[in-house]
Design an enzyme around this catalytic site. Structure first.
Site, PDB file in Angstrom:
ATOM      1  N   SER A  54      12.213   0.712   5.814  1.00 23.19           N
ATOM      2  CA  SER A  54      13.314   0.356   6.714  1.00 23.19           C
ATOM      3  C   SER A  54      14.220   1.553   7.003  1.00 23.19           C
ATOM      4  CB  SER A  54      14.159  -0.758   6.097  1.00 23.19           C
ATOM      5  OG  SER A  54      13.342  -1.846   5.733  1.00 23.19           O
TER       6      SER A  54
HETATM    7  N1  SAH Z   1      11.433  -2.763   1.182  1.00 23.45           N
HETATM    8  C1  SAH Z   1      10.418  -1.881   1.707  1.00 23.45           C
HETATM    9  C2  SAH Z   1      10.079  -2.127   3.154  1.00 23.45           C
HETATM   10  C3  SAH Z   1       9.448  -3.438   3.347  1.00 23.45           C
HETATM   11  S1  SAH Z   1       8.237  -3.555   4.617  1.00 23.45           S
HETATM   12  C4  SAH Z   1      10.788  -0.428   1.498  1.00 23.45           C
HETATM   13  O1  SAH Z   1      11.867  -0.133   0.983  1.00 23.45           O
HETATM   14  O2  SAH Z   1       9.964   0.429   1.852  1.00 23.45           O
HETATM   15  C5  SAH Z   1       7.757  -5.215   4.231  1.00 23.45           C
HETATM   16  C6  SAH Z   1       6.781  -5.311   3.101  1.00 23.45           C
HETATM   17  O3  SAH Z   1       6.629  -6.690   2.787  1.00 23.45           O
HETATM   18  C7  SAH Z   1       5.393  -4.795   3.440  1.00 23.45           C
HETATM   19  O4  SAH Z   1       4.993  -3.840   2.514  1.00 23.45           O
HETATM   20  C8  SAH Z   1       4.522  -6.051   3.373  1.00 23.45           C
HETATM   21  O5  SAH Z   1       3.213  -5.801   2.905  1.00 23.45           O
HETATM   22  C9  SAH Z   1       5.291  -6.898   2.396  1.00 23.45           C
HETATM   23  N2  SAH Z   1       5.022  -8.335   2.460  1.00 23.45           N
HETATM   24  C10 SAH Z   1       4.781  -9.112   3.536  1.00 23.45           C
HETATM   25  N3  SAH Z   1       4.591 -10.387   3.168  1.00 23.45           N
HETATM   26  C11 SAH Z   1       4.707 -10.427   1.812  1.00 23.45           C
HETATM   27  C12 SAH Z   1       4.620 -11.453   0.827  1.00 23.45           C
HETATM   28  N4  SAH Z   1       4.361 -12.732   1.137  1.00 23.45           N
HETATM   29  N5  SAH Z   1       4.820 -11.121  -0.472  1.00 23.45           N
HETATM   30  C13 SAH Z   1       5.070  -9.849  -0.833  1.00 23.45           C
HETATM   31  N6  SAH Z   1       5.171  -8.835   0.048  1.00 23.45           N
HETATM   32  C14 SAH Z   1       4.992  -9.116   1.353  1.00 23.45           C
END
Ligand code: SAH
Length: 216
Positions: free
Chosen positions: A63
């Site tokens: 993000s």
């Molecule tokens: N917080 C992260 C950015 C998140 S991007 C950072 O600091 O880099 C969103 C992430 O959520 C992705 O890696 C995606 O694979 C994950 N995601 C999506 N659905 C999910 C779920 N049901 N459980 C766990 N992770 C999930």
């Protein structure tokens, strides 16, 4: 002499975080400290402090710095909370949280990302983050309840299990909306009631799972 990334980090905090009214000193300090360039692929390290989200592989993103700061500030961390993050991604948000509280549990559904994040925490000597590979929409019943929950992927609604796993007086922050645009929602649990606040418009990658979006 300060290294290049330290200078870029200071510039990021001054122009993107402080100037945009993030006030929590502890959040500002954490953003000053955690080396964001560590959390992006090597070929785009020089872009790590730019004012935007960046690709981290597997169709996912780290993000924008301001959004990380804004969501972190919204959690009102004092230092002794047990925090659950859904969507580890690069691990950057979890690393920021780890500076501000005692215990962070973070869930990622893509194994390769979870493993990379874990390695980064190890290299940085961060010991208070635990990474789980599973569907985060079901939360983490064995560690519940949590003082704070942060969802860093876009969800159509707050997954029911996560609401259940939030402690009395606890705060949950999440991007809620459709697949391509959302609002950050802040929920405070007060007895059987929930105080719900709509914050700012955001764009996150989708939360995919039982209580999120179905995989396309
Ligand atoms: N917080 C992260 C950015 C998140 S991007 C950072 O600091 O880099 C969103 C992430 O959520 C992705 O890696 C995606 O694979 C994950 N995601 C999506 N659905 C999910 C779920 N049901 N459980 C766990 N992770 C999930």
């Amino acid at each position: 002499m300060k290294d290049k990334y330290e200078r870029l980090r200071k510039w990021m905090v001054d122009t993107q975080i402080i100037e945009r009214d993030i006030k929590d000193e502890r959040v500002i300090e954490a953003m000053r400290k955690i080396p964001r360039h560590f959390f992006v692929p090597e070929n785009i390290m020089d872009d790590a402090y730019d004012d935007r989200a960046l690709p981290i592989g597997h169709g996912q993103t780290i993000s924008q710095p301001y959004i990380v700061a804004f969501m972190t500030e919204s959690l009102e961390l004092k230092g002794d909370e047990k925090v659950l993050e859904i969507g580890t991604g690069s691990g950057y948000q979890a690393a920021i949280l780890s500076e501000l509280t005692k215990e962070v549990h973070t869930i990622e559904r893509i194994e390769a990302l979870a493993k990379e994040a874990e390695k980064r925490f190890e290299k940085l000597g961060i010991k208070n983050i635990k990474v789980y590979i599973r569907d985060g929409t079901e939360g983490l019943p064995q560690e519940a309840p949590f003082d704070r929950i942060i969802i860093t992927a876009a969800t159509p609604d707050i997954p029911e299990p996560l609401i259940k796993q939030l402690k009395e007086g606890g705060i949950l922050v999440a991007p809620v909306g459709d697949r391509y645009s959302q609002y950050l929602i802040k929920i405070t649990k007060k007895g059987s009631q929930f105080e719900r606040c709509t914050l700012i418009p955001v764009v996150f990658v989708p939360l995919i799972g039982k209580y999120g979006w179905k995989e396309k």
